[in-house]
Scaffold this motif. Structure first.
Motif, PDB file in Angstrom:
ATOM      1  N   UNK A   5     102.531  56.416 -12.706  1.00  0.00           N
ATOM      2  CA  UNK A   5     102.349  57.849 -12.905  1.00  0.00           C
ATOM      3  C   UNK A   5     101.777  58.121 -14.287  1.00  0.00           C
ATOM      4  N   UNK A   6     100.828  59.038 -14.347  1.00  0.00           N
ATOM      5  CA  UNK A   6     100.184  59.368 -15.613  1.00  0.00           C
ATOM      6  C   UNK A   6     100.541  60.759 -16.101  1.00  0.00           C
ATOM      7  N   UNK A   7     100.866  61.650 -15.165  1.00  0.00           N
ATOM      8  CA  UNK A   7     101.180  63.031 -15.535  1.00  0.00           C
ATOM      9  C   UNK A   7     102.360  63.513 -14.705  1.00  0.00           C
ATOM     10  N   UNK A   8     103.570  63.402 -15.247  1.00  0.00           N
ATOM     11  CA  UNK A   8     104.757  63.877 -14.547  1.00  0.00           C
ATOM     12  C   UNK A   8     104.979  65.340 -14.900  1.00  0.00           C
ATOM     13  N   UNK A   9     105.101  66.166 -13.869  1.00  0.00           N
ATOM     14  CA  UNK A   9     105.275  67.594 -14.086  1.00  0.00           C
ATOM     15  C   UNK A   9     106.602  67.904 -14.784  1.00  0.00           C
ATOM     16  N   UNK A  10     106.564  68.857 -15.700  1.00  0.00           N
ATOM     17  CA  UNK A  10     107.779  69.338 -16.347  1.00  0.00           C
ATOM     18  C   UNK A  10     108.228  70.612 -15.636  1.00  0.00           C
ATOM     19  N   UNK A  11     109.378  70.554 -15.013  1.00  0.00           N
ATOM     20  CA  UNK A  11     109.900  71.694 -14.273  1.00  0.00           C
ATOM     21  C   UNK A  11     110.820  72.500 -15.184  1.00  0.00           C
ATOM     22  N   UNK A  12     110.427  73.760 -15.426  1.00  0.00           N
ATOM     23  CA  UNK A  12     111.171  74.587 -16.369  1.00  0.00           C
ATOM     24  C   UNK A  12     112.345  75.312 -15.701  1.00  0.00           C
ATOM     25  N   UNK A  13     112.243  75.539 -14.390  1.00  0.00           N
ATOM     26  CA  UNK A  13     113.303  76.245 -13.676  1.00  0.00           C
ATOM     27  C   UNK A  13     114.002  75.284 -12.723  1.00  0.00           C
ATOM     28  N   UNK A  14     115.204  75.655 -12.337  1.00  0.00           N
ATOM     29  CA  UNK A  14     115.986  74.789 -11.464  1.00  0.00           C
ATOM     30  C   UNK A  14     115.917  75.196  -9.999  1.00  0.00           C
ATOM     31  N   UNK A  15     115.309  76.342  -9.727  1.00  0.00           N
ATOM     32  CA  UNK A  15     115.281  76.865  -8.365  1.00  0.00           C
ATOM     33  C   UNK A  15     113.862  76.844  -7.803  1.00  0.00           C
ATOM     34  N   UNK A  16     113.726  76.293  -6.611  1.00  0.00           N
ATOM     35  CA  UNK A  16     112.427  76.302  -5.933  1.00  0.00           C
ATOM     36  C   UNK A  16     112.065  77.729  -5.567  1.00  0.00           C
ATOM     37  N   UNK A  17     110.820  78.094  -5.801  1.00  0.00           N
ATOM     38  CA  UNK A  17     110.351  79.436  -5.470  1.00  0.00           C
ATOM     39  C   UNK A  17     109.518  79.360  -4.199  1.00  0.00           C
ATOM     40  N   UNK A  18     109.888  80.147  -3.205  1.00  0.00           N
ATOM     41  CA  UNK A  18     109.272  80.101  -1.881  1.00  0.00           C
ATOM     42  C   UNK A  18     108.617  81.439  -1.578  1.00  0.00           C
ATOM     43  N   UNK A  19     107.282  81.426  -1.462  1.00  0.00           N
ATOM     44  CA  UNK A  19     106.515  82.635  -1.189  1.00  0.00           C
ATOM     45  C   UNK A  19     105.693  82.414   0.082  1.00  0.00           C
ATOM     46  N   UNK A  20     106.294  82.609   1.258  1.00  0.00           N
ATOM     47  CA  UNK A  20     105.653  82.190   2.508  1.00  0.00           C
ATOM     48  C   UNK A  20     104.549  83.081   3.050  1.00  0.00           C
ATOM     49  N   UNK A  21     104.412  84.300   2.536  1.00  0.00           N
ATOM     50  CA  UNK A  21     103.441  85.223   3.130  1.00  0.00           C
ATOM     51  C   UNK A  21     102.001  84.821   2.812  1.00  0.00           C
ATOM     52  N   UNK A  22     101.183  84.766   3.852  1.00  0.00           N
ATOM     53  CA  UNK A  22      99.771  84.393   3.731  1.00  0.00           C
ATOM     54  C   UNK A  22      98.925  85.383   4.514  1.00  0.00           C
ATOM     55  N   UNK A  23      97.814  85.822   3.938  1.00  0.00           N
ATOM     56  CA  UNK A  23      96.843  86.657   4.643  1.00  0.00           C
ATOM     57  C   UNK A  23      95.559  85.839   4.806  1.00  0.00           C
ATOM     58  N   UNK A  24      95.224  85.485   6.029  1.00  0.00           N
ATOM     59  CA  UNK A  24      94.069  84.599   6.243  1.00  0.00           C
ATOM     60  C   UNK A  24      92.752  85.339   6.455  1.00  0.00           C
ATOM     61  N   UNK A  25      92.742  86.634   6.188  1.00  0.00           N
ATOM     62  CA  UNK A  25      91.504  87.411   6.348  1.00  0.00           C
ATOM     63  C   UNK A  25      90.610  87.257   5.111  1.00  0.00           C
ATOM     64  N   UNK A  26      90.233  86.024   4.847  1.00  0.00           N
ATOM     65  CA  UNK A  26      89.365  85.698   3.710  1.00  0.00           C
ATOM     66  C   UNK A  26      88.087  85.060   4.241  1.00  0.00           C
ATOM     67  N   UNK A  27      86.956  85.550   3.770  1.00  0.00           N
ATOM     68  CA  UNK A  27      85.644  85.062   4.217  1.00  0.00           C
ATOM     69  C   UNK A  27      85.038  84.176   3.126  1.00  0.00           C
ATOM     70  N   UNK A  28      84.599  82.991   3.517  1.00  0.00           N
ATOM     71  CA  UNK A  28      83.921  82.085   2.585  1.00  0.00           C
ATOM     72  C   UNK A  28      82.423  82.167   2.832  1.00  0.00           C
TER      73      UNK A  28
END
Length: 333
Positions: free
Chosen positions: A183-206
């Motif tokens: 491993x070259x870059x181990x993430x530093x986790x500042x908080x102890x709680x996982x944040x879950x944001x499940x809402x997704x809007x797929x009406x995006x045009x590429x």
């Protein structure tokens, strides 16, 4: 030994030959039994989430995957997800936004050749993924051909070569060399709680620009009720403004219809800088938002995620410019 959960979604690694081409048919337990060494590394549990070709992936499938990860990460020391390579970079990106502050490894992998084939890369990739899942790495990553890539920085550059993925505009998180994880870059986790944001809007045009593109495409996008647009522009972010009303219509899209327009580059590396050329400055003045050095996959999914959190234009712009999970170089965020 650590307890690792394997989530399977299909893809080439699970494919078998049929009379109508390769199709995902193998389940997770079959994959585990194929590689006995995995059971010497950890205790494995298996759950099948999907069994599809990744070309068929949808936002509803991302919700299934993210829910399975969120449930599993509470109970297990790490998670491995098998996934088709064609849209894996989209999935690793959206999962990175949906599940933030992960203090355990969530490792995506797959193969370019079905694991049943004697020359398959699937055996090595899956074994490597389990090794990374038992390591000290934290967060979402993609493991392929000995490379460990941040979820929001992976792009697929080969359609069949087994060295399919690279890390774009970011260093690798590590590599697997001679069977060992470095491993070259181990993430530093500042908080102890996982944040879950499940809402997704797929009406995006590429929209990928081409020389001579008609400005009527903007009218079409608006008529189809898209909520956001990502433009793959030329070079550092050039938008044509000489021979048509494309830029004017895009400005109207952002100002009148409040549809955010994010500009990324068609070039694989380096990203956009709308302050260099006049065609870029005009884009900024028209209200378009720079995607900076984000990949197209990371930008499209980030906009989908942002629109799932808010419909306020100013808030979406803030989100798109914020480095959430390594998708933007910290020096330019």
């Amino acid at each position: 030994m650590k307890n690792i959960l394997l989530l399977t979604t299909g893809g080439t690694i699970a494919c078998v030959e049929t009379d109508k081409g390769l199709s995902p048919r193998l389940d997770g337990q079959w994959l585990i039994n194929k590689i006995p060494e995995i059971k010497t590394l950890c205790n494995v549990s298996v759950k099948q989430v999907l069994n599809i070709d990744s070309s068929n992936i949808s936002s509803a499938d991302w919700t299934l995957i993210s829910n399975a990860i969120y449930e599993g990460i509470q109970k297990y020391d790490g998670i491995v997800i098998t996934h088709g390579t064609d849209t894996m970079a989209y999935t690793t990106s959206i999962i990175s936004y949906v599940l933030q502050n992960l203090n355990k490894p969530v490792v995506f992998t797959g193969s370019q050749v079905p694991i049943t084939h004697e020359l398959s890369d699937g055996t090595k990739n899956l074994l490597d993924a389990f090794k990374v899942a038992t390591s000290q790495l934290k967060g979402v990553c993609l493991v392929f051909n000995g490379k460990i890539i941040r979820g929001t920085r992976a792009i697929k550059i080969h359609s069949s070569n087994t060295d399919a993925f690279v890390s774009c505009n970011d260093s690798y998180l590590g590599k697997i060399i001679s069977g060992k994880v470095y491993l070259e870059n181990i993430e530093k986790i500042e908080k102890n709680t996982i944040e879950f944001y499940p809402n997704i809007c797929d009406k995006v045009f590429l929209l990928k620009l081409t020389p001579g593109i008609s400005d009527s495409i903007v009218d079409y996008i608006i008529s189809q009720s898209y909520k956001g647009v990502v433009i793959e522009a030329f070079g550092l972010g050039g938008i044509p403004s000489k021979y048509n009303d494309l830029l004017e219509k895009l400005q109207n899209m952002t100002s009148k219809h409040k549809i955010p327009v994010i500009v990324v580059s068609q070039c694989v590396y380096d990203g956009t800088d709308l302050n260099v050329y006049n065609v870029g400055v005009k884009a900024l003045e028209s209200g378009l938002i720079s995607g900076k050095d984000m990949t197209t996959e990371a930008t499209v999914t980030k906009l989908m995620w942002a629109l799932g959190q808010t419909s306020v234009y100013k808030e979406i712009k803030k989100i798109m410019h914020k480095n959430i999970c390594g998708e933007i170089n910290a020096a330019i965020s």
